[in-house]
Design a protein around this motif. Structure first.
Motif, PDB file in Angstrom:
ATOM      1  N   GLY A  39       8.181  21.032  57.574  1.00 12.12           N
ATOM      2  CA  GLY A  39       9.262  19.521  56.711  1.00 12.12           C
ATOM      3  C   GLY A  39       8.806  19.084  55.816  1.00 12.12           C
ATOM      4  N   LYS A  40       7.945  19.445  54.821  1.00 10.05           N
ATOM      5  CA  LYS A  40       7.398  19.120  53.070  1.00 10.05           C
ATOM      6  C   LYS A  40       8.190  19.042  52.072  1.00 10.05           C
ATOM      7  CE  LYS A  40       3.244  21.710  52.740  1.00 10.05           C
ATOM      8  NZ  LYS A  40       3.737  22.745  54.057  1.00 10.05           N
ATOM      9  N   SER A  41       9.058  19.836  52.271  1.00  6.36           N
ATOM     10  CA  SER A  41       9.929  20.145  51.328  1.00  6.36           C
ATOM     11  C   SER A  41      11.116  19.294  51.123  1.00  6.36           C
ATOM     12  CB  SER A  41      10.312  21.316  50.788  1.00  6.36           C
ATOM     13  OG  SER A  41       9.170  22.534  50.276  1.00  6.36           O
ATOM     14  N   VAL A  42      11.764  18.944  52.883  1.00  5.80           N
ATOM     15  CA  VAL A  42      12.386  18.345  52.875  1.00  5.80           C
ATOM     16  C   VAL A  42      12.139  17.234  53.008  1.00  5.80           C
ATOM     17  CG1 VAL A  42      13.499  17.949  55.382  1.00  5.80           C
ATOM     18  CG2 VAL A  42      12.894  20.168  54.759  1.00  5.80           C
ATOM     19  N   THR A  43      10.910  16.965  53.153  1.00  7.50           N
ATOM     20  CA  THR A  43      10.707  15.119  52.934  1.00  7.50           C
ATOM     21  C   THR A  43      11.066  14.893  51.624  1.00  7.50           C
ATOM     22  OG1 THR A  43       9.494  15.417  54.397  1.00  7.50           O
ATOM     23  CG2 THR A  43       8.869  13.288  53.780  1.00  7.50           C
ATOM     24  N   LEU A  44      10.962  16.180  50.266  1.00  5.54           N
ATOM     25  CA  LEU A  44      10.914  15.409  49.055  1.00  5.54           C
ATOM     26  C   LEU A  44      12.731  15.367  48.542  1.00  5.54           C
ATOM     27  CD1 LEU A  44       8.528  17.431  46.510  1.00  5.54           C
ATOM     28  CD2 LEU A  44       8.934  15.227  47.913  1.00  5.54           C
ATOM     29  N   LYS A  45      12.910  16.414  49.376  1.00  6.76           N
ATOM     30  CA  LYS A  45      14.901  16.535  48.933  1.00  6.76           C
ATOM     31  C   LYS A  45      15.389  15.242  50.231  1.00  6.76           C
ATOM     32  CE  LYS A  45      14.983  21.188  48.508  1.00  6.76           C
ATOM     33  NZ  LYS A  45      15.762  22.619  48.648  1.00  6.76           N
ATOM     34  N   MET A  47      14.095  12.232  49.827  1.00  7.05           N
ATOM     35  CA  MET A  47      14.216  11.868  48.983  1.00  7.05           C
ATOM     36  C   MET A  47      14.666  10.474  47.596  1.00  7.05           C
ATOM     37  SD  MET A  47       9.747  11.459  48.232  1.00  7.05           S
ATOM     38  CE  MET A  47       8.993  10.718  49.439  1.00  7.05           C
ATOM     39  N   THR A  48      15.668  12.336  47.606  1.00  4.21           N
ATOM     40  CA  THR A  48      15.919  12.252  46.607  1.00  4.21           C
ATOM     41  C   THR A  48      17.911  12.258  46.737  1.00  4.21           C
ATOM     42  OG1 THR A  48      15.607  14.872  46.065  1.00  4.21           O
ATOM     43  CG2 THR A  48      14.302  12.896  44.830  1.00  4.21           C
ATOM     44  N   GLY A  49      17.994  12.312  47.847  1.00  4.19           N
ATOM     45  CA  GLY A  49      19.298  12.760  48.309  1.00  4.19           C
ATOM     46  C   GLY A  49      20.109  13.495  49.418  1.00  4.19           C
ATOM     47  N   LEU A  50      18.851  14.515  48.288  1.00  4.45           N
ATOM     48  CA  LEU A  50      19.399  16.279  48.478  1.00  4.45           C
ATOM     49  C   LEU A  50      20.229  16.674  50.292  1.00  4.45           C
ATOM     50  CD1 LEU A  50      17.359  18.276  45.673  1.00  4.45           C
ATOM     51  CD2 LEU A  50      19.878  17.549  45.915  1.00  4.45           C
ATOM     52  N   LEU A  51      18.906  15.762  50.414  1.00  2.00           N
ATOM     53  CA  LEU A  51      19.960  16.048  51.956  1.00  2.00           C
ATOM     54  C   LEU A  51      19.486  14.445  52.651  1.00  2.00           C
ATOM     55  CD1 LEU A  51      16.965  18.694  53.326  1.00  2.00           C
ATOM     56  CD2 LEU A  51      19.384  18.631  53.040  1.00  2.00           C
ATOM     57  N   GLY A  72      25.914   5.865  43.878  1.00  3.12           N
ATOM     58  CA  GLY A  72      24.700   5.386  43.864  1.00  3.12           C
ATOM     59  C   GLY A  72      23.700   5.748  43.578  1.00  3.12           C
ATOM     60  N   LEU A  73      24.029   6.922  44.311  1.00  2.00           N
ATOM     61  CA  LEU A  73      22.875   8.135  44.463  1.00  2.00           C
ATOM     62  C   LEU A  73      22.287   8.858  43.107  1.00  2.00           C
ATOM     63  CD1 LEU A  73      23.596  10.788  47.607  1.00  2.00           C
ATOM     64  CD2 LEU A  73      21.137   9.252  47.050  1.00  2.00           C
TER      65      LEU A  73
ATOM     66  N   ALA B 135      18.239  21.136  41.417  1.00  2.00           N
ATOM     67  CA  ALA B 135      17.420  20.392  40.120  1.00  2.00           C
ATOM     68  C   ALA B 135      18.989  19.628  39.552  1.00  2.00           C
ATOM     69  CB  ALA B 135      17.230  21.493  39.623  1.00  2.00           C
ATOM     70  N   LEU B 136      20.320  20.305  38.991  1.00  3.31           N
ATOM     71  CA  LEU B 136      20.943  19.712  38.486  1.00  3.31           C
ATOM     72  C   LEU B 136      21.138  18.383  38.831  1.00  3.31           C
ATOM     73  CD1 LEU B 136      24.128  22.486  37.828  1.00  3.31           C
ATOM     74  CD2 LEU B 136      22.070  21.288  36.196  1.00  3.31           C
ATOM     75  N   GLU B 137      21.838  18.354  40.746  1.00  4.13           N
ATOM     76  CA  GLU B 137      21.766  16.960  41.699  1.00  4.13           C
ATOM     77  C   GLU B 137      20.504  16.218  40.860  1.00  4.13           C
ATOM     78  OE1 GLU B 137      23.750  17.043  45.455  1.00  4.13           O
ATOM     79  OE2 GLU B 137      23.710  19.098  45.000  1.00  4.13           O
ATOM     80  N   VAL B 138      19.120  16.314  41.041  1.00  2.17           N
ATOM     81  CA  VAL B 138      18.844  15.540  40.760  1.00  2.17           C
ATOM     82  C   VAL B 138      18.930  14.798  39.482  1.00  2.17           C
ATOM     83  CG1 VAL B 138      15.859  14.997  40.987  1.00  2.17           C
ATOM     84  CG2 VAL B 138      16.493  16.447  42.677  1.00  2.17           C
TER      85      VAL B 138
END
Lengths: 265, 261
Positions: A39-45, A47-51, A72-73, B135-138
């Motif tokens: 779940g390391k990469s999931v944690t980063l995603k 953090m940025t609201g990708l998930l 907002g994101l 990457a685009l979304e970030v």
């Protein structure tokens, strides 16, 4: 500055994160360690609201991003630069256009200033004269450096590194490690590094957490990790095949089989 | 006894229905989200022109071959029958009406679905699995505005334009067969063709092409955006983009024809 409070995240029936909580301070270099699939990469995603998490709060500079909509994101994401594991460069654009893309899209600077900024980051990362090359023509290490250039072009407050040295030869891996340290010192930014690479971790991190089965099982400074007699840390740092860590893939398979058995019953 | 490996028709039907509804919902949402991005159209002008060029360059050579032979086959099949009644000169009427109302827009859409819809799904799918969309979304760049909108606009423009061209080439092909095989002279053939065509035949065909163009791009982009699991997932998304587009073209064609006639 970044805070995870009891964050849970599942994919289908598999719970990847089970109540993850930690805090990262401004300017800190924070490493997240763990075996593949923990779940390391999931944690980063997250953090940025990708998930979006299933439960829990993710606070960035006092704002709970789990409650934010797209606009907002987008504002929060301006604080971030993200170095993806694969580089994630847009293959249809040359290096210059890849690096300049976020600035051009948001019309933050006039074109002349954008070009100057692109040259500046290319210089910092030792990529002079590569402006017109296409991503497909670059080696893995070069791609990572270009991706890093794109990540810092907007002068972010936080940079997330997803396995920055994976797939690189030891020399190039060391170049990337030095770049991470150099960028942190030069730009005074917060760094979050997800990695398996212990050499890289000891070189770049101020603080480390070790994930296992979706939870933090150990945390400490690089020095504490280096000399720790703890069997989990020891196994991970030395890469020993036998120890308290169980294979995550094996665990997933077991969970799947158990789930199917229960379904059949 | 474990029977999970056996074919279960009820489960298959349920999966098809839920899959179709989910896909419809996603496409509708994508269409609404794309429409909301109308303000970014001026910013996407360059990419839209690039996409127009890709669609036109891809579709043009194939369309010329398909259109000319379609017109020729249509003229030949109908001409042989009509010649029995001494009405072979009427093939101009038949070829022109059929091309403009049906065959032109549908064939063009089929060509574009196979060539361009699949390319869109593969390209966006590859971007999805290689984290380029993330990457685009970030970078706070909306992938719908950046990737989907230019493709929708390009296809909405290229499909009707290519249809006009397909119609013209198809009618010409019919004329060639009329002259060489059925001995119908060109002026007579084109006079009948001209008399047969009404304004409605032309605009209804072009309206169909516009809708088909939107649909092909929408399906291609939505399948690409939902691709997962690496190269195999991209392949699957590409295949689904073509199949869904082809089926949708036929279904929409029926309802649009019903609407106009």
């Amino acid at each position: 500055m970044i805070e995870f409070i009891d964050v849970h995240k599942s994919f289908n029936s598999h719970e990847v994160l089970k109540g993850l909580s930690f805090k990262i301070n401004r300017g800190e270099s924070f490493a997240i360690l763990g075996r593949s699939g923990c779940g390391k990469s999931v944690t980063l995603k997250l953090m940025t609201g990708l998930l979006k998490p299933d439960r829990g709060q993710i606070i960035i500079d006092g704002i709970d991003i789990t409650k934010l909509e797209n606009s907002g994101l987008a504002k929060i994401r301006k604080k971030f630069g993200f170095l993806f594991q694969s580089g994630a460069l847009l293959n249809s654009l040359n290096i210059e256009n890849n690096i300049a893309l976020p600035l051009r899209e948001h019309k933050e600077l006039p074109e002349a200033a954008i070009m100057e900024r692109v040259k500046e980051v290319l210089n910092i990362l030792g990529l002079k004269h590569l402006e017109h090359v296409m991503p497909a023509e670059l080696s893995g290490g070069m791609k990572k450096r270009v991706s890093l250039a794109r990540a810092i072009i907007r002068r972010p407050e936080i940079i997330l590194y997803d396995e920055p040295t994976t797939g690189l030869d030891p020399i190039m891996a060391n170049v990337i490690n030095h770049l991470i340290v150099d960028l942190r010192e030069r730009l005074k930014i917060t760094s979050v590094v997800v990695t398996h690479d212990m050499k890289s971790t000891f070189m770049v991190a101020d603080r480390i957490i070790l994930l296992y089965r979706g939870q933090i099982i150990r945390s400490g400074t690089p020095d504490e990790f280096k000399d720790s007699p703890d069997p989990f840390i020891k196994q991970f740092v030395l890469g020993e095949p036998k120890g308290p860590f169980q294979d995550e893939d094996e665990l997933k398979l077991q969970e799947k089989l158990t789930g199917k058995k229960e379904e059949n019953n | 006894m474990n029977t999970s490996h056996l074919f279960n028709p009820f489960k298959s039907v349920r999966l098809i229905i839920t899959g179709t509804l989910e896909s419809l919902g996603y496409n509708l949402l994508l269409l609404i989200q794309s429409a909301r991005q109308y303000r970014s159209i001026p910013n996407r002008f360059r990419e839209t022109v690039n996409q127009i060029s890709i669609c036109a360059r891809g579709g043009f050579p194939v369309a010329i071959i398909v259109a000319i032979f379609s017109g020729m086959v249509l003229a030949l099949q109908s001409g042989i029958e009509m010649a029995r009644w001494g009405q072979e000169a009427q093939i101009g009427t038949l070829v022109a009406a059929t091309m403009c109302r049906e065959m032109g827009p549908v064939m063009t859409a089929y060509i574009l679905a196979g060539l361009i819809g699949s390319t869109m799904a593969a390209e966006i799918g590859t971007m999805k699995v290689s984290e380029e969309i993330d990457a685009l979304e970030v970078m706070s760049i909306d992938p719908i505005s950046y990737l989907v909108l230019p493709r929708l606009l390009a296809m909405a423009l290229v499909c009707p334009l290519l249809t006009v061209y397909t119609n013209v080439v198809g009618i010409l092909g019919g004329g060639v067969v009329g002259k060489l095989v059925l001995n119908v002279n060109f002026s007579l053939y084109f006079r009948y063709a001209q008399e047969a065509l009404t304004l409605k035949d032309i605009y209804s065909g072009l309206f169909k092409a516009l809708i088909f163009g939107f649909m092909i791009a929408l399906v291609g982009c939505s399948q690409g955006l939902r691709a997962e699991n690496g190269a195999a997932g991209v392949g699957k998304a590409t295949m689904k983009a073509v199949v869904i587009a082809l089926i949708s073209i036929l279904i929409f064609d029926y309802f649009l024809t019903w609407l106009f006639y």
